[in-house]
Design an enzyme around this catalytic site. Structure first.
Site, PDB file in Angstrom:
ATOM      1  N   HIS A 148       0.814  -1.147   0.102  1.00 59.48           N
ATOM      2  CA  HIS A 148      -0.027  -0.050  -0.025  1.00 59.48           C
ATOM      3  C   HIS A 148       0.756   1.333   0.183  1.00 59.48           C
ATOM      4  CE1 HIS A 148      -2.844   3.044   1.985  1.00 59.48           C
ATOM      5  NE2 HIS A 148      -3.800   2.256   1.431  1.00 59.48           N
ATOM      6  N   ASP A 225       3.101  -4.797   8.015  1.00 61.96           N
ATOM      7  CA  ASP A 225       1.896  -4.105   7.904  1.00 61.96           C
ATOM      8  C   ASP A 225       0.866  -5.054   7.705  1.00 61.96           C
ATOM      9  OD1 ASP A 225      -0.470  -2.837   7.088  1.00 61.96           O
ATOM     10  OD2 ASP A 225       0.543  -1.754   5.089  1.00 61.96           O
ATOM     11  N   GLN A 228      -4.479  -5.586   6.884  1.00 55.92           N
ATOM     12  CA  GLN A 228      -5.537  -6.422   6.173  1.00 55.92           C
ATOM     13  C   GLN A 228      -5.562  -7.779   6.744  1.00 55.92           C
ATOM     14  OE1 GLN A 228      -7.772  -5.263   4.073  1.00 55.92           O
ATOM     15  NE2 GLN A 228      -7.001  -3.441   3.568  1.00 55.92           N
ATOM     16  N   LYS A 251     -10.395  -0.821  10.431  1.00 58.84           N
ATOM     17  CA  LYS A 251     -10.494  -2.002   9.333  1.00 58.84           C
ATOM     18  C   LYS A 251     -10.921  -3.541  10.097  1.00 58.84           C
ATOM     19  CE  LYS A 251      -7.149  -0.314   6.158  1.00 58.84           C
ATOM     20  NZ  LYS A 251      -7.912   0.179   4.911  1.00 58.84           N
ATOM     21  N   CYS A 389      -4.698   2.404  -3.843  1.00 56.17           N
ATOM     22  CA  CYS A 389      -3.398   3.062  -3.217  1.00 56.17           C
ATOM     23  C   CYS A 389      -2.364   1.902  -3.358  1.00 56.17           C
ATOM     24  CB  CYS A 389      -3.617   3.259  -1.636  1.00 56.17           C
ATOM     25  SG  CYS A 389      -4.934   4.573  -1.312  1.00 56.17           S
TER      26      CYS A 389
HETATM   27  C1  LIG Z   1      -2.439  -2.913   3.525  1.00 56.90           C
HETATM   28  C2  LIG Z   1      -2.741  -1.540   3.874  1.00 56.90           C
HETATM   29  N1  LIG Z   1      -1.702  -0.892   4.587  1.00 56.90           N
HETATM   30  C3  LIG Z   1      -1.957   0.475   5.045  1.00 56.90           C
HETATM   31  C4  LIG Z   1      -3.108   0.920   4.915  1.00 56.90           C
HETATM   32  C5  LIG Z   1      -3.302   2.234   5.595  1.00 56.90           C
HETATM   33  O1  LIG Z   1      -4.319   2.346   6.609  1.00 56.90           O
HETATM   34  P1  LIG Z   1      -4.830   3.672   7.146  1.00 56.90           P
HETATM   35  O2  LIG Z   1      -5.280   4.700   6.091  1.00 56.90           O
HETATM   36  O3  LIG Z   1      -5.899   3.301   7.871  1.00 56.90           O
HETATM   37  O4  LIG Z   1      -3.694   4.471   7.879  1.00 56.90           O
HETATM   38  C6  LIG Z   1      -3.997   0.335   4.450  1.00 56.90           C
HETATM   39  C7  LIG Z   1      -5.632   0.989   4.173  1.00 56.90           C
HETATM   40  O5  LIG Z   1      -6.180   0.810   3.248  1.00 56.90           O
HETATM   41  C8  LIG Z   1      -3.966  -0.954   4.177  1.00 56.90           C
HETATM   42  O6  LIG Z   1      -4.898  -1.672   3.290  1.00 56.90           O
END
Ligand SMILES: Cc1ncc(COP(=O)(O)O)c(C=O)c1O
Length: 431
Positions: A148, A225, A228, A251, A389
């Site tokens: 992401h 990270d 998900q 999430k 993203c």
């Molecule tokens: C895999 C992953 N990493 C990071 C993020 C960023 O999360 P946030 O916008 O809640 O900080 C997301 C959000 O879609 C994500 O799916």
């Protein structure tokens, strides 16, 4: 029948034990769970809402909504400051939420749990503190093409400040991490690996345990990270042995604006603070500031108090349902939806990894993802369209965008059927 391992009626004891365990875990009752989510009773364009965008942000159960409302109605004051009862009560509930997160991730200590705004802030925190303190020009950071933007851009910002070099692990046609290529990238200049556990864009579950083990064999720390991952499976940071782990509350059926950075205490102790302000200090004079202990050193300013408490309620919620039951339900939905979507003419599924989470990304030869999204929306079906993203991943598959349906614990085969019917409508209009 002593010594034979068989009960009187001839059932092997091991089998009996496992049957009893199965019986103790009630089957996942999705219709019952749906009752907990008031928003699922609402309409979109006059049609019952079919929500297929939980990977972007999950809907909230009544238990979370009520926990947040309760804070503001009955238990709200600033934390860590007041000597009066209300503040002490709020502080205790806030800190209990930290303990809840610790147990949820199976971290060793509460001070390893830092409340942040979300995964994005957690990664920026590590880049700007650990990165700036310990990495220098020519040092290498390994990412993957699945990341992401939140796990790309903070490292590019660090690169522009320090001259570190970013290396990228490729994926194969199925969207799986090429582990051999990763092994080749690990070298004496590698100082950090930052990788997702599950791709938000195409659902690949990465072999994160192996990624961590291979890095650790060379003494390289790993940031995971887990955005998900936490809503869909049990995560144990000690078993993973990761050095950092981030996720976002929204999430996980919790509030937005709250997230978690887990870090091994030895790393967090060695890192400078991220932001300065109230609540993160021991003493301040105009000449000098002594920073407070963990975790407060990284939590400058008034935190998202109700958010942390709401997150704790979300953890209670998913744990009461059982993460393994949630996972089984979502996996069966994924397989059902994959089969049904595969019959649609001109539909290409992007991301066909053997290990996948309940995320289905696809393109249609006849229509652009945005057109699909708009037509489906007219029927009350909410999917995500765009680059998710993850533009480098879109480039890898040669598409500017995809349509993405992501399934949460409250989705049903009826939702998948509605998606398929909606896509047939798209085909009729564009075919
Ligand atoms: C895999 C992953 N990493 C990071 C993020 C960023 O999360 P946030 O916008 O809640 O900080 C997301 C959000 O879609 C994500 O799916």
């Amino acid at each position: 029948m002593a010594g034979t391992g068989l009960a009187d009626w001839g059932t092997p004891m091991t089998q009996l034990a496992s049957t009893m365990k199965t019986l103790q875990t009630p089957p996942f009752d999705v219709l019952r769970a749906r009752e907990d989510f008031p928003i699922l009773k609402t309409m979109a364009h006059g049609k019952p809402l079919v929500f297929l965008d939980s990977a972007a942000s999950a809907q909230k159960p009544r238990q979370v909504i009520e926990a947040v409302a309760h804070v503001y109605e009955a238990e709200y004051a600033n934390v860590h400051r007041g000597v009066y009862e209300l503040s002490e009560k709020t502080t205790a509930t806030f800190e209990n939420s930290r303990e809840k997160v610790r147990a949820f991730l199976n971290a060793r200590e509460n001070r390893e749990i830092i409340f942040v705004r979300g995964a994005t802030e957690g990664i920026n925190l590590v880049a700007q503190t650990y990165g700036r303190r310990f990495l220098k020009e020519g040092d290498e950071i390994i990412l993957s093409v699945l990341e992401h933007h939140s796990n790309i851009v903070p490292w590019q910002m660090l690169r522009d400040m320090t001259g570190v070099v970013l290396r990228v692990v490729p994926v194969n046609e199925a969207g799986e991490i090429e582990v051999e290529a990763y092994e080749k990238l690990l070298n004496t200049r590698t100082r950090l690996v930052a990788m997702t556990q599950i791709s938000n864009a195409i659902g690949t579950i990465t072999p994160i345990q192996k990624i961590i083990r291979l890095a650790h064999e060379k003494g390289i720390p790993v940031l995971v990270d887990g955005c998900q991952a936490v809503p869909h499976q049990k995560v144990d940071v000690q078993a993973l042995d990761c050095d950092f782990y981030v996720f976002s509350g929204h999430k996980l059926y919790g509030p937005s604006g709250i997230g978690v950075l887990y870090g091994k205490a030895e790393h967090l102790e060695a890192m400078p603070p991220y932001q300065g302000g109230g609540d993160m200090i021991r003493s301040v004079t105009f000449e000098k500031t002594d920073y407070g202990p963990l975790p407060h050193k990284f939590e400058a300013g008034t935190p998202h108090i109700a958010g942390a408490i709401g997150l704790s309620a979300a953890i209670d919620y998913v744990e009461a349902l059982g993460l393994s039951a949630i996972k089984a339900h979502e996996q069966s939905l994924l397989h059902y939806a994959t089969e049904r979507l595969s019959t649609i003419e001109g539909l290409r599924i992007i991301g066909t990894a053997a290990e996948k989470s309940s995320i289905l990304s696809f393109t249609l030869a006849a229509a652009h993802p945005h057109d699909m999204g708009t037509i489906l929306d007219g029927d009350g079906i909410a999917i995500r369209t765009g680059h998710h993203c993850a533009q480098p991943l879109m480039d890898r598959f040669g598409v500017p965008a995809t349509a993405r349906a992501s399934f949460g614990l409250y989705n049903t085969t009826k939702d998948a059927d509605a998606l398929v019917a909606g896509l047939h409508k798209v085909l009729e209009m564009f075919g």
